[in-house]
Design a protein around this motif. Structure first.
Motif, PDB file in Angstrom:
ATOM      1  N   ASN A  25       0.797  -1.222   0.000  1.00  0.00           N
ATOM      2  CA  ASN A  25       0.000   0.000   0.000  1.00  0.00           C
ATOM      3  C   ASN A  25       0.833   1.277   0.000  1.00  0.00           C
ATOM      4  OD1 ASN A  25      -2.428  -1.329  -0.263  1.00  0.00           O
ATOM      5  ND2 ASN A  25      -2.666  -1.586   1.934  1.00  0.00           N
TER       6      ASN A  25
ATOM      7  N   ARG B 117      -6.115  -0.408  -2.862  1.00  0.00           N
ATOM      8  CA  ARG B 117      -5.265  -0.831  -1.754  1.00  0.00           C
ATOM      9  C   ARG B 117      -5.381  -2.337  -1.534  1.00  0.00           C
ATOM     10  NH1 ARG B 117      -3.222   2.835   1.774  1.00  0.00           N
ATOM     11  NH2 ARG B 117      -3.508   1.416   3.521  1.00  0.00           N
TER      12      ARG B 117
ATOM     13  N   CYS C 116     -10.915  -2.301   1.509  1.00  0.00           N
ATOM     14  CA  CYS C 116      -9.752  -2.227   2.396  1.00  0.00           C
ATOM     15  C   CYS C 116     -10.171  -1.753   3.778  1.00  0.00           C
ATOM     16  CB  CYS C 116      -8.670  -1.332   1.797  1.00  0.00           C
ATOM     17  SG  CYS C 116      -9.139   0.398   1.611  1.00  0.00           S
TER      18      CYS C 116
END
Length: 186
Positions: free
Chosen positions: A19, A148, A162
Motif C-alpha cells: 500500500n 489498496r 480495504c
C-alpha cells in the motif's frame, strides 16, 4: 482461518508495503530512506540497523514482487513467484523468542538485509496462504477509486473493501443517494 502471531505480522507488513506503491489515485509513499524507516517502525521489524538508498531500492523491488503474488492468476503462478522470492532471500529458518513473544520462526538469515528479511518472512507467510488453499484471501479494494491491498481474514471470505468505514461506507452512501434521486424522479 487460524494464523499465528508472526505470520499475521508478516502478512500485515506485506500489505502495508504494497500500500506504499503508487497507483492511479495515490502517489508512492516509499520514496526516501525516512519513509523506509517509518515503515520499519510502523511494522516493528526487528533487527534493522542503518538504512540507505540501496535498502530503499531493494525493498521497493520486494514490494513489486509481492504485488505480482497478489496479481497472480492462480495458485501455481503464485507458488512460482513465492518460491523465487523466498529462494532469492536466502532463507535460514530459525526458532527465536524475542521482544516478549513466545517461540516463533524467523525465515531470514542472521544479518540479512531488510529486503531479504521482508522477502523471507513475507514470502513464507504468503506461502502458508497458498498451502492452505486460501490464496483468494489476497485482495485489492473493490472501490473504483481505491486499489489498496488487504488480506480478507473474515470467516466467510466476504470482505470487499480495504476499510469498510471509508471505502465501503463511501460507496454505500453514494448508492443510497443514487437510489434516493431515482426514487424522487430525477
Amino acid at each position: 482461518m487460524l494464523i499465528n502471531h508472526d505470520t499475521r505480522c508478516a502478512l500485515d507488513a506485506v500489505v502495508d508495503l504494497l500500500n506504499t506503491a503508487p497507483d492511479e489515485h495515490t502517489p508512492d509513499t516509499l520514496t526516501d530512506v525516512g519513509a523506509l524507516r517509518a515503515f520499519v517502525e510502523r511494522n516493528a521489524v526487528s533487527g534493522v540497523g542503518a538504512l540507505d538508498a540501496a535498502d530503499l531500492a531493494a525493498v521497493r523491488n520486494v514490494r513489486e514482487q509481492f504485488g505480482r503474488v497478489f496479481a497472480a492468476p492462480d495458485a501455481h503462478r503464485a507458488a512460482e513467484l513465492v518460491n523465487a522470492l523466498v529462494a532469492a532471500a536466502g532463507t535460514t529458518p530459525q526458532l527465536t523468542d524475542h521482544d516478549g513473544y513466545d517461540w516463533h520462526i524467523h525465515y531470514f538469515a542472521p544479518g540479512a538485509s531488510l529486503a531479504d528479511h521482508l522477502a523471507a518472512d513475507g514470502g513464507m507467510a504468503l506461502a502458508f496462504l497458498v498451502v492452505a488453499g486460501e490464496r483468494e484471501r489476497l485482495r485489492r479494494c473493490a472501490a473504483p477509486d481505491c486499489r489498496r491491498a488487504f488480506i480478507d481474514l473474515s470467516r466467510n471470505r466476504s470482505r470487499r473493501y480495504c476499510d469498510s468505514r471509508t471505502c465501503g461506507n463511501r460507496l454505500h452512501v453514494a448508492a443510497y443517494r443514487a437510489r434516493q434521486r431515482e426514487a424522487a424522479g430525477g
